[in-house]
Design a protein around this motif. Structure first.
Motif, PDB file in Angstrom:
ATOM      1  N   UNK A  61       0.833  -1.208   0.000  1.00 51.11           N
ATOM      2  CA  UNK A  61       0.000   0.000   0.000  1.00 51.11           C
ATOM      3  C   UNK A  61       0.864   1.254   0.000  1.00 51.11           C
ATOM      4  N   UNK A  62       0.510   2.185  -0.885  1.00 54.14           N
ATOM      5  CA  UNK A  62       1.205   3.473  -0.962  1.00 54.14           C
ATOM      6  C   UNK A  62       0.439   4.547  -0.203  1.00 54.14           C
ATOM      7  N   UNK A  63      -0.871   4.602  -0.436  1.00 53.19           N
ATOM      8  CA  UNK A  63      -1.700   5.654   0.174  1.00 53.19           C
ATOM      9  C   UNK A  63      -3.164   5.234   0.125  1.00 53.19           C
ATOM     10  N   UNK A  64      -3.925   5.605   1.159  1.00 53.15           N
ATOM     11  CA  UNK A  64      -5.363   5.347   1.184  1.00 53.15           C
ATOM     12  C   UNK A  64      -6.096   6.688   1.173  1.00 53.15           C
ATOM     13  N   UNK A  65      -7.007   6.874   0.215  1.00 57.71           N
ATOM     14  CA  UNK A  65      -7.754   8.122   0.085  1.00 57.71           C
ATOM     15  C   UNK A  65      -8.920   8.168   1.081  1.00 57.71           C
ATOM     16  N   UNK A  99       2.015   0.592  -4.389  1.00 59.48           N
ATOM     17  CA  UNK A  99       3.358   0.954  -4.843  1.00 59.48           C
ATOM     18  C   UNK A  99       3.639   0.400  -6.236  1.00 59.48           C
ATOM     19  N   UNK A 100       3.138  -0.797  -6.517  1.00 60.29           N
ATOM     20  CA  UNK A 100       3.220  -1.358  -7.860  1.00 60.29           C
ATOM     21  C   UNK A 100       1.816  -1.333  -8.456  1.00 60.29           C
ATOM     22  N   UNK A 101       1.536  -0.412  -9.394  1.00 60.54           N
ATOM     23  CA  UNK A 101       0.180  -0.274  -9.942  1.00 60.54           C
ATOM     24  C   UNK A 101      -0.362  -1.548 -10.589  1.00 60.54           C
TER      25      UNK A 101
END
Length: 232
Positions: free
Chosen positions: A34-38, A46-48
């Motif tokens: 996980x990169x970010x949670x809106x 992190x890896x789309x």
């Protein structure tokens, strides 16, 4: 010599509609970063390409009926005939390989169509619409994102009215928050404030302090924006 574990694995799936068995891909959780949670729970990775959302909906290659783990096994009276008619011209398509975002969008659209024909709970349809909006956000298609955020909000509002989210993982406060946040994102600021206020003042607010804090933060965002606009 050890075998290197791959991110994707094959899972046998039994179609809820035609009951045939087919294979679909799933993403191993250990590869999810996980990169970010809106604020509407959309998750950036992190890896789309390693996005579990791509594989959330399974599509039967034999009949075209699509479903997620949130679907019930029950088909209300009359729905099987409607589904059979809708998919009568289905040409066999295999969604069981590695998916790109375009494949995931097609799968989710089939999932929403199947859920509506099957008369699934509004909370289930709303969740699928929200996930489709997230995929459109991923490819910066704002018009389509807003379109499906609106549909998600409408179904979630009906879910709250009919209390069809009971016995699911959705809680009362989380649903109220989501309705408010979707209103905020589609530009209905006054409605958003009403729902955020209901979360902040909820009698069980102590049980979900994180949701209360998120509602408070979004409520302040709207008030600050309104104050800024008033001074222009």
């Amino acid at each position: 010599m050890s075998v290197q574990l791959k991110p994707l694995y094959d899972k046998d799936q039994t179609c809820l509609f035609c009951e045939k068995i087919y294979q679909t891909k799933r993403l191993r959780s250990k590869f999810v970063r996980v990169k970010q949670v809106h604020s509407d729970f959309y998750t950036e990775y992190k890896d789309p390409d390693l996005n579990p959302l791509f594989y959330e909906v399974s599509v039967c290659p034999h009949c075209g009926f699509a479903s997620s783990d949130t679907f019930s096994s029950n088909f209300p009276s009359g729905t099987t005939n409607v589904i059979a008619e809708q998919f009568k011209d289905w040409k066999m398509q295999d969604f069981g390989n590695e998916r790109k975002v375009e494949d995931a969008i097609r799968a989710l659209k089939l999932g929403i169509l199947s859920a509506m024909l099957k008369r699934e709970k509004h909370v289930v349809i709303g969740g699928l619409c929200l996930r489709l909006a997230w995929l459109f956000r991923l490819i910066s298609s704002e018009e389509q994102e807003i379109r499906f955020l609106k549909k998600a909000q409408e179904h979630y509002a009906k879910s709250y009215e009919e209390v069809d989210y009971k016995d699911t993982q959705m809680t009362d406060m989380r649903l109220l928050y989501l309705i408010g946040e979707l209103h905020r994102r589609i530009g209905n600021q006054s409605e958003a404030i009403q729902f955020f206020s209901r979360v902040i003042q909820h009698k069980h607010k102590a049980t979900e302090p994180k949701i209360v804090e998120m509602a408070r933060e979004q409520w302040y965002l709207i008030r600050e924006k309104n104050d800024e606009e008033a001074t222009i």
